[in-house]
Design an enzyme around this catalytic site. Structure first.
Site, PDB file in Angstrom:
ATOM      1  N   ARG A   1       5.611  -1.044   7.173  1.00 51.61           N
ATOM      2  CA  ARG A   1       4.597  -2.023   7.567  1.00 51.61           C
ATOM      3  C   ARG A   1       3.217  -1.381   7.453  1.00 51.61           C
ATOM      4  O   ARG A   1       3.062  -0.178   7.722  1.00 51.61           O
ATOM      5  CB  ARG A   1       4.814  -2.479   9.016  1.00 51.61           C
ATOM      6  CG  ARG A   1       5.948  -3.478   9.197  1.00 51.61           C
ATOM      7  CD  ARG A   1       5.683  -4.834   8.568  1.00 51.61           C
ATOM      8  NE  ARG A   1       6.777  -5.759   8.785  1.00 51.61           N
ATOM      9  CZ  ARG A   1       7.758  -6.036   7.916  1.00 51.61           C
ATOM     10  NH1 ARG A   1       7.785  -5.450   6.725  1.00 51.61           N
ATOM     11  NH2 ARG A   1       8.695  -6.911   8.218  1.00 51.61           N
TER      12      ARG A   1
ATOM     13  N   HIS B   1       3.703  -7.103  -1.052  1.00 52.21           N
ATOM     14  CA  HIS B   1       4.833  -7.240  -0.125  1.00 52.21           C
ATOM     15  C   HIS B   1       6.043  -7.925  -0.810  1.00 52.21           C
ATOM     16  O   HIS B   1       6.505  -8.987  -0.381  1.00 52.21           O
ATOM     17  CB  HIS B   1       4.413  -8.025   1.143  1.00 52.21           C
ATOM     18  CG  HIS B   1       5.322  -7.773   2.303  1.00 52.21           C
ATOM     19  ND1 HIS B   1       4.892  -7.758   3.603  1.00 52.21           N
ATOM     20  CD2 HIS B   1       6.662  -7.521   2.359  1.00 52.21           C
ATOM     21  CE1 HIS B   1       5.915  -7.511   4.400  1.00 52.21           C
ATOM     22  NE2 HIS B   1       6.999  -7.360   3.662  1.00 52.21           N
TER      23      HIS B   1
ATOM     24  N   GLU C   1      -2.400  -8.945   5.779  1.00 49.09           N
ATOM     25  CA  GLU C   1      -1.792  -9.546   4.578  1.00 49.09           C
ATOM     26  C   GLU C   1      -2.074 -11.037   4.558  1.00 49.09           C
ATOM     27  O   GLU C   1      -2.015 -11.668   5.629  1.00 49.09           O
ATOM     28  CB  GLU C   1      -0.274  -9.295   4.576  1.00 49.09           C
ATOM     29  CG  GLU C   1       0.043  -7.804   4.452  1.00 49.09           C
ATOM     30  CD  GLU C   1       1.547  -7.501   4.379  1.00 49.09           C
ATOM     31  OE1 GLU C   1       2.341  -8.442   4.182  1.00 49.09           O
ATOM     32  OE2 GLU C   1       1.909  -6.333   4.509  1.00 49.09           O
TER      33      GLU C   1
END
Ligand code: NAP
Ligand code: GLV
Length: 312
Positions: free
Chosen positions: A227, A275, A256
């Site tokens: 993360r 991601h 994000e």
């Protein structure tokens, strides 16, 4: 008929239909309803990815929350959800393999200097670049759980020295395993390639900060698919500029989607991925989610529950 509340990527209708279609193979009468619609108020389970948690809290009949990913930080954040509601996560070997492919690609790009050759092509330069002897490369994997242990074994199979780090001691065939802060520092100082596959918890937030990045060898490679908040991005940029980190490959970020004005975009030895290292696949994950829903309907304990106290 199980009515399940659904929220992922704003409950895009095509995605909800895809999940409903896949789940129907195991639960023919299932109905998914948008978390934001009034119909979701009867649901006893919810399938969630980055959902508005205040809305989840309003659903008083919920008996279980199911993360549409392996990580659950998106549900635990801000401590909004009642601590008594169990949380289930996906544990999908397909995702672990998919992550392993992404990590292997990133490691090989580093040791074979793929981007150096891309640059040479621009100037029509036909020259061998210095190759790293892979037998001398030591790879540290921070987080050797469902995903990390698959990645560790696959890298080992390719001939790398691989060592792992976890919260509790692990015994994985062929992989030297460590735990504890002193061993974290030992791995930072002694490894050439660092791979973060940790969940985001109060213990792992900012774990790659100025002090830990500064322990890495000059010319290291840093790969993060855990993360974003595990890394202090300003510090990472500083060490990428100095060359202590020769190459960073990132899939996750503090914010994000990565904002257009983030300095990470401009740092030329940082590679940006949006991601996607291991995306959830409804086709492979539906069976276990259907099983969890069935357990909740029957008042049984579903598989793959997370432990609230440890945060993952
Ligand atoms: P997992 O099975 O729960 O494994 C987590 C690993 O991290 C375990 O080895 C655990 O130690 C270790 N760990 C947790 N807290 C720690 C601490 N404080 N110190 C040291 N080690 C610690 O999780 P997973 O399924 O492998 O997934 C890991 C993470 O990958 C997810 O939480 C998510 O953030 C990320 N992920 C990213 C993508 C992507 O596309 N980028 C996709 C899927 C998942 P123990 O073994 O002792 O419990
Ligand atoms: C993706 O990041 C996941 O946690 O599954």
């Amino acid at each position: 008929m199980p009515v399940v509340a659904f929220y992922s990527k704003n409950s895009k209708i095509e995605l909800m239909e895809e999940w409903e279609y896949r789940l129907k193979s195991y639960l023919p009468s299932i109905k998914l309803v948008n978390l934001l619609n009034y119909e979701s108020e009867n649901a006893i389970t919810a399938l969630l990815w980055n959902a508005p948690l205040q809305r989840v809290k309003e659903l008083k009949n919920l008996k279980c929350l199911i993360s549409l990913g392996q990580g659950v930080d998106h549900i635990l954040k801000d401590n909004i959800i009642d601590k008594k509601i169990p949380i289930v996560r996906i544990v999908d070997p397909f995702m672990a393999k998919s992550m392993s492919h992404w990590v292997i690609m990133s490691v090989l790009n580093f040791i074979r200097d793929t981007f150096g050759y891309h640059d040479q092509q621009k100037t029509k330069t036909y020259e061998a670049r210095q190759e790293i002897n892979f037998t001398n490369v030591k790879i540290a994997i921070y987080g050797i759980g469902a995903i990390g242990n698959v990645v560790a074994k696959d890298l080992k199979q390719l001939g790398f020295k691989v060592e792992g780090w976890s919260r509790t001691f692990k015994d994985i065939d062929g992989i030297t395993c460590h735990n504890g802060r002193d061993k974290f520092e030992f791995l930072l100082k002694s490894s050439d390639i660092h791979i973060c596959l940790l969940p985001l918890t109060s213990e792992t937030v900012n774990i790659f900060d100025n002090s830990s990045l500064n322990m890495m060898k000059f010319g290291s490679c840093f790969i993060n698919a855990g993360r974003g908040e595990q890394v202090v991005e300003e510090d990472l940029i500083k060490y990428c500029k100095s060359g202590r980190i020769a190459s960073a490959i990132l899939d996750v970020y503090c914010k994000e989607p990565l904002p257009k004005n983030s300095k990470l975009w401009k740092q030329e030895n940082i590679r940006i991925w949006p991601h996607v290292a291991a995306e959830t696949n409804p086709e492979t994950a539906a069976k276990q989610i259907a099983k969890a829903i069935k357990c909740v309907e029957k008042g049984l304990i579903p598989p793959n529950l997370i432990e609230r106290k440890r945060g993952y």
